[in-house]
Write an enzyme that holds these catalytic residues in place. Sequence first.
Site, PDB file in Angstrom:
ATOM      1  N   GLU A  65       0.839  -1.215   0.000  1.00  0.00           N
ATOM      2  CA  GLU A  65       0.000   0.000   0.000  1.00  0.00           C
ATOM      3  C   GLU A  65       0.868   1.256   0.000  1.00  0.00           C
ATOM      4  O   GLU A  65       0.602   2.226  -0.707  1.00  0.00           O
ATOM      5  CB  GLU A  65      -0.913  -0.027   1.230  1.00  0.00           C
ATOM      6  CG  GLU A  65      -1.735   1.244   1.428  1.00  0.00           C
ATOM      7  CD  GLU A  65      -1.604   1.787   2.834  1.00  0.00           C
ATOM      8  OE1 GLU A  65      -1.195   2.957   2.976  1.00  0.00           O
ATOM      9  OE2 GLU A  65      -1.905   1.048   3.793  1.00  0.00           O
ATOM     10  N   GLU A 138      10.249   1.525   2.103  1.00  0.00           N
ATOM     11  CA  GLU A 138       8.933   1.493   2.732  1.00  0.00           C
ATOM     12  C   GLU A 138       8.733   0.269   3.617  1.00  0.00           C
ATOM     13  O   GLU A 138       7.956   0.339   4.582  1.00  0.00           O
ATOM     14  CB  GLU A 138       7.833   1.535   1.660  1.00  0.00           C
ATOM     15  CG  GLU A 138       7.860   2.784   0.810  1.00  0.00           C
ATOM     16  CD  GLU A 138       7.662   4.048   1.630  1.00  0.00           C
ATOM     17  OE1 GLU A 138       6.817   4.037   2.549  1.00  0.00           O
ATOM     18  OE2 GLU A 138       8.360   5.050   1.355  1.00  0.00           O
TER      19      GLU A 138
END
Length: 969
Positions: A65, A138
């Site tokens: 995401e 991330e």
Amino acid sequence: MFSHPAFELVRDERIADVDSQALLYRHKKTGAEVLSLVNSDENKVFGVTFKTPPTDSTGIAHILEHSVLCGSRKYPVKKPFVELIKGSLNTFLNAMTFPDKTAYPVASQNLKDFYNLVDVYLDAVFFPLLTEDTFHQEGWHYELEDAKAPLVYKGVVFNEMKGVFSSPDAVMRDLSQRSLYPDVTYGKSSGGDPKAIPDLTFEQFKRFHEKFYHPSNTRAFFSGDDDPAQRLDILDAYFSQFERAEVDAEVGLQPRFNAPRQLHGTYAGTKDADKPRDGMISVNWMIDPPADREEALSHGLLSYLLAGNPAAPLRKALTESGLGEGMTGGGIGSGLRQPMASFGMKGIDPTNAPKVETLILDTLAEIAERGFPSEQLEAAINTFEFSLRENNTGSYPRGMTYMFTALATWLHGGDPLAPLHFETALAALKDKAQGGHFEGEIRRLFLDNTHRTTVTLEADPEQGAREAAAEADKLAQVRAGMDEAAIAATISETEKLKRLQETADDPADLAKIPTLTLGDLDREIRKVPVETGEIGGARLFYHDLPTLGIVYLDLGFDLHVLPDELLPYLPLFGRALLQTGTSKEDFVALTQRIGRSTGGINQHRGLSAMQGSAETAAWFFLSGKAVADKVEEMFAIMGDVLLDARLDNRERFRQMALEEKAGFEARLVPSGNAIVDTRLKAGLTQAGALSERMGGISYLQFLRQLVGRIDSDWAGVQQVLETIRDTLFNRQHMVVNVTTDGALWNQARGEIGAFTERLPAVEQPLQQWPGPLAARSEGLVIPAQVNYVGKGANLKALGFEVSAAASVALKYLNTTYLWDKVRVQGGAYGGSSRFDLTSGNFSFLSYRDPNLLKTVDVYDGAAKALAAGVGENDLTRSIIGVIGDMDGYQFPDAKGYGSMWRQLTGTTDAIRQQRRDEVLNASSKDFAELAEAVAAVASHGHVVVLGGEAAITAANAQRPGLLDVSKVL
């Protein structure tokens, strides 16, 4: 009108309940499903959602995401998401990972901006770049800066989830859910367990996207007043680039337990050997999926009946038991295919956990046997119905609530339109309510349901150090297994990632991000109609706005009539007004009366610096809402609450104090940046000091002392509460704020005036309060694996008068330098700066930050970043972003309240227009001026850190005397 050659129209239905034409489509080529709601809502919403059930706790869906928003085929820049934050008029822009799905919603009132957002998001999810560097940034990676340095883990999600699992409440939620679903996807930590995240490989990450991010696994949604045909054109442009695929994304059903189960866990926390209150318990059930809208409403209404307010019988039984400090869980959730229900307590002696479990089960059995009183049923149904009809979602776009409501069934192959209807289902539920329906549901869903778990948690003072040592040992083993070539390669990879993070995007690529122009922006402020005057001896503000037949009322009382030493009592005093009852009715009856006759009555405080003054606007508000024929009763209730509350109800007040303390302690980790900001500003202005004393660490310390005083000196505490009431509720220093349409105002005006005239009218002297607290740098210790780092100063006190154009420079600073240095390179979940033009307060803040001194150094380098100037494109984007913040979407009640608050703080429309003009005319000169001010913050600001003891101790070892250390938990 609504046909399209690429889509099959499956359903075309008018849904009056949400005032929309609902069109359900299936993309012919790929099978993608689209729900298109056509209505008059100017706050347009789009969302694309994928089923993404994880099979482990590595956080794969969560990391993905984050990562898809880090560059795509059409927009090959490192952070298109941030560019949209910087330069969009969006009213919502985010992405969310759930246990079984990932959603990407956007919203905007501006049509051109809306289509820009939709296009960037569609390209991001279907054609992301997904490089290994993005995965490392991330998700997680090994960081090694030189051969002698220790090997460490870094990654945004890795540190985010460390922060999540530093919260005992989050640990309890995670363990409770996993306990109920051990054999299916819901038994995994979808956000990612920090212990498991480093097991995820880039290859697994890539395959997850290839499998699930496909139109054949897509639920796309639109709502608003944009062209429904254009919506389908936009979607087809993306969907048609794919072939149909068979995507196995079904969420399996958990087999039922034959008998309840017990689990015990621990969290990193402190213990009080003399008075252990470190335990938590949650009794949980797995529920069968609701068969229809009526059953789904029944679940929500039953949850409210049992625990939805302080007078609800299960919540009341728990809080009055003396076994704990506050309730946890809220009943039946709606986010899982097989819903989960939970009730429990926090702040318990762990040895009393069995007593709490027995109390929950016995109370449910008692309610099932005796039933709910008719008054309670009527109040709950009215509250539910009012909420459904008003559909006031606050700052959250209304269309997004429709999207997630539809997804509850749509995601699992059900009818997405059915949940959007409520009239017929609610009417049927009303008919059943008095016939024992809910009592039968308690037996079916809870008492006769063997798929139950009881989870207990208690603090383990050694757990934090043990987990840190285990992580260090694991890294040491990895390091020991590296030869010289592997060490060199890891250092090289660390340097490569940092170079990439520090390298600016190609201006040509940045120019591909769609944006508005300054010519697309309104030059004039948005004004709210206001009529000022006097009513019944009080100051009046009236706002003529369409409110769907509802009267919104705010009664404000100037806190300046109170002596300074009484102010910390205000939060609990406000709760006591509504939660202790009156001389005529106990608090259960009062709560039911409010529920039967109104859409809710609540209390809050407003605190702000005054425009052009060192004074503070400080007000206590009692607010209510009701339909026209209930306005008179709403006033009767408000009068009883203000003048006749049972402030002598010691037991109830003790329960509220314990709940308040437990609630504050639970917020320390998830809201650490806000707590640090409040603490920082306590040393900058009077308003900041007041906020700290009524909502910061000082308030927590006050609550801990107050809990003891309630037992040792109740007469003194009660006298304080009665003094506040007798002094504060006085129409000589009162405002009345009304928001409704003209016809309703004409009906209600006489009743409002008559009500106001019944309040006391005594001239009270206004008190002088002390100024800000002594500013000092502090380290506030909590058992956490992450930190919240702040630094701030008051720019006016430092001799700077900056214009509203500073907000443009801050928008740029937050979305470039601080985003890159604190989040991308530092691994924190967030980093930002804030500036209040009225007070002059400036602060830097980080969120779930693995660093401390490095982050302070980043703050101190911000002036240099601002002084470097800004390009024309970035300047324009930042102006657009600030105007978007100024013009955020509001419902009528919020418009009316905001207009009143601006009047009370001296912020006139002329000042607002001047500020807007300054923003629209911002230039590089404003960046240079703010750079000078921020340099002064680096030299003269003070630091506040909320975080782990080891990190704070290490910071003081490197910079002796930097932080005054005190333990908060």
